[in-house]
Scaffold this motif. Structure first.
Motif, mmCIF file in Angstrom:
data_model
loop_
_atom_site.group_PDB
_atom_site.id
_atom_site.type_symbol
_atom_site.label_atom_id
_atom_site.label_comp_id
_atom_site.label_asym_id
_atom_site.label_seq_id
_atom_site.Cartn_x
_atom_site.Cartn_y
_atom_site.Cartn_z
ATOM 1 N N ILE A 1 0.712 0.080 -8.694
ATOM 2 C CA ILE A 1 1.834 0.319 -7.789
ATOM 3 C C ILE A 1 3.058 0.747 -8.578
ATOM 4 N N SER A 2 3.839 1.580 -7.928
ATOM 5 C CA SER A 2 5.090 2.029 -8.530
ATOM 6 C C SER A 2 6.078 0.871 -8.548
ATOM 7 N N LEU A 3 6.845 0.796 -9.609
ATOM 8 C CA LEU A 3 7.864 -0.240 -9.688
ATOM 9 C C LEU A 3 9.236 0.305 -9.285
ATOM 10 N N ALA A 4 9.228 1.495 -8.695
ATOM 11 C CA ALA A 4 10.522 2.116 -8.420
ATOM 12 C C ALA A 4 10.596 2.740 -7.036
ATOM 13 N N LYS B 1 7.579 9.658 -6.550
ATOM 14 C CA LYS B 1 6.860 10.932 -6.672
ATOM 15 C C LYS B 1 6.675 11.320 -8.139
ATOM 16 N N ALA B 2 7.732 11.126 -8.921
ATOM 17 C CA ALA B 2 7.637 11.479 -10.338
ATOM 18 C C ALA B 2 6.644 10.576 -11.058
ATOM 19 N N ALA B 3 6.709 9.276 -10.766
ATOM 20 C CA ALA B 3 5.794 8.334 -11.420
ATOM 21 C C ALA B 3 4.352 8.645 -11.060
ATOM 22 N N LYS C 1 0.820 -1.215 0.000
ATOM 23 C CA LYS C 1 0.000 0.000 0.000
ATOM 24 C C LYS C 1 0.850 1.258 0.000
ATOM 25 N N SER C 2 2.050 1.118 0.513
ATOM 26 C CA SER C 2 2.918 2.293 0.536
ATOM 27 C C SER C 2 3.410 2.628 -0.862
ATOM 28 N N ARG C 3 3.147 1.771 -1.818
ATOM 29 C CA ARG C 3 3.653 2.002 -3.178
ATOM 30 C C ARG C 3 2.539 2.248 -4.188
ATOM 31 N N ILE C 4 1.332 2.425 -3.721
ATOM 32 C CA ILE C 4 0.248 2.716 -4.652
ATOM 33 C C ILE C 4 0.391 4.138 -5.165
ATOM 34 N N LEU C 5 0.294 4.269 -6.452
ATOM 35 C CA LEU C 5 0.414 5.590 -7.048
ATOM 36 C C LEU C 5 -0.823 6.410 -6.710
#
Lengths: 310, 185
Positions: free
Chosen positions: A88-91, A100-102, A71-75
């Motif tokens: 989710i971000s892959l980075a 942040k950029a993604a 959940k901490s990586r959900i865009l």
């Protein structure tokens, strides 16, 4: 080749592709809607019960996803696929520049494309005719459909001090390449195809069998570059996570769902973030079976993860 | 009944194998034919033809993926019938599919660099494997199964506009990919 030839040619696609797509079609919804819903409900409840029983029996500590991890990586955006489908971000996590950029790019892309403002003709009048077609082509990696999108993705990358991918080469047979250069990393008998970016980031796809038949995507995202894609995991509330140390001694994060037909393995180093995305495409018991934790573990055990970062 | 058992029955000349095949994949085959052919009678006849063709093909054929195999056969038969019927009357849905697919083709095709169809099929397979899962499935549902945008909207939980945008992007990518792979100058 004319359009009729192409239409005909599409009838010769690989069986795996056709079968995978066939499972997304729900003609039963039209023909036997009530029966299907009932069966699906019962099946899913049975799956939930089975998963709960396994955890109870084995004493495995699985924890809610909102504690940390996935959940901490959900865009932070409604995705292409609608609000019920999490991306989710892959980075990296929320504090990373890449995340942040993604997140910002994802939000812009979704809003912009849905607004209908995209002007694909501007690529020809703006970049191609200005002799910058190669640059325009590079942004194809980010799904840019017009000049505004190209300029936006560049400005977002600049804002966070990140690079943009500029080159990508297709790799028709990863196994052969790696066998020659680095020894066997991927399980024998699995032919990965994919592509490699100029900074060493890559995305590889293969079909595998680890008790269940699964499609496997391995992505390496090298830090310092705006990641060109994110990963759809659908309903995040159905996932649980567990740490696992594989047979090679590498500790990874396993994310598995009681409902979704996919599981994710995450592994991070100082240089890169790795994801293995496993999607179940066939199961003896059900076409909608989730990818089990055993399948995830079996897949991770078959990889020499220490060599993936080379 | 699992696919292997059905193939085994047909292989051994047991007609119940065809019944089981029809029971398991008849609806799938019907939906594929229905998306190409406008006439209900033609759809039924095409599915029956496909079942007969599968019966005749096994043995020597031994399909590893019976679902895809059945879908391919019924699709080819439906296209053949559609071509035949088209001489008399045009059909809107299939024409719409063809019109969209035309966008994937490079504008100029050089005979000297044109790949054999088999190689092009391989290129399309590779291209599709490289696409995100949803984009790939949307493309195949549209151009292999011939599904309408409205049905796909329900199946994928996306708006019709999102479906159209995604298909447009994939067609555009496919065209670029085919050009890169040498289908056009």
């Amino acid at each position: 080749m004319n359009k009729m030839d192409l239409w005909w040619a599409l009838g010769q696609l690989d069986d795996e592709l056709i079968s995978a797509a066939a499972r997304t079609r729900k003609e039963e919804n039209i023909i036997m809607m009530h029966t299907r819903k009932t069966n699906r409900y019962i099946r899913r409840m049975a799956l939930v019960a089975a998963v709960v029983a396994v955890f109870a029996a084995l004493g495995i500590t699985a924890y809610a996803t909102d504690a940390f991890g996935i959940k901490s990586r959900i865009l932070d955006a409604d995705s292409w696929f609608g609000p019920e489908t999490a991306m989710i971000s892959l980075a990296g996590g929320t504090e990373s520049a890449e995340f942040k950029a993604a997140s910002e790019w994802e939000a812009f892309e979704t809003e912009y494309v849905n607004s209908g403002k995209m002007d694909t003709a501007s690529l020809k009048t703006g970049y191609a005719t200005a002799g910058d077609a190669q640059r325009a082509g590079a942004y194809f990696f980010y799904g840019c459909g017009d000049v505004t999108m190209i300029e936006t993705v560049q400005s977002i990358a600049d804002k966070y001090g990140l690079a943009i991918h500029t080159q990508r080469v297709d790799i028709p047979n990863v196994q052969a390449l790696l066998d020659a250069e680095q020894g066997n990393i991927f399980p024998l008998g699995e032919e990965f195809v994919g592509y490699l970016y100029e900074d060493g980031s890559y995305k590889l796809d293969a079909l595998g069998s680890y008790g269940e038949s699964v499609m496997v995507s391995v992505t390496r995202t090298v830090k310092g570059t705006l990641p060109p894609y994110s990963l759809s995991i659908r309903n995040v509330d159905t996932y649980t996570e567990e740490e696992y140390t594989n047979s090679g001694g590498v500790t990874v994060q396993l994310m598995f769902s009681s409902m979704e037909q996919r599981g994710v393995v995450m592994y991070e180093t100082d240089e890169s973030v790795f994801h293995m995305n496993l999607v179940c495409y066939a199961s003896p018991s059900s076409a909608e079976a989730p990818v089990s934790i055993d399948t995830l573990k079996a897949a991770v055990d078959r990889y020499d993860l220490t060599k993936l970062d080379g | 009944m699992d696919d292997e058992r059905i193939v085994e029955m047909i292989w051994n000349g047991q007609e119940q194998g065809v019944d089981q095949l029809n029971r398991k994949y008849g609806k799938l085959m019907e939906s594929v034919a229905r998306n190409i052919l406008p006439c209900v009678e033609d759809v039924r006849e095409t599915v029956n033809d496909a079942l007969l063709q599968i019966w005749n093909a096994i043995p020597p054929a031994r399909p590893a993926d019976l679902k895809a195999y059945s879908a391919k056969i019924v699709r080819n038969l439906a296209i053949n019938r559609w071509k035949f019927d088209r001489r008399a009357k045009r059909d809107g849905h299939a024409d719409a599919l063809l019109s969209e697919l035309e966008e994937c083709l490079p504008a100029r095709v050089d005979i000297t660099t044109q790949l054999e169809h088999r190689e092009i099929i391989q290129q399309i397979n590779t291209f599709l494997y490289l696409q995100p899962e949803t984009a790939r499935n949307l493309f195949i549902c549209r151009y292999f199964f011939g599904d309408g945008v409205e049905q796909m909207s329900r199946d994928f939980g996306l708006s019709k506009q999102q479906i159209s945008d995604r298909l447009y992007q994939t067609r555009k990518k496919l065209k670029a990919y085919l050009i890169k792979e040498g289908v056009a100058v």
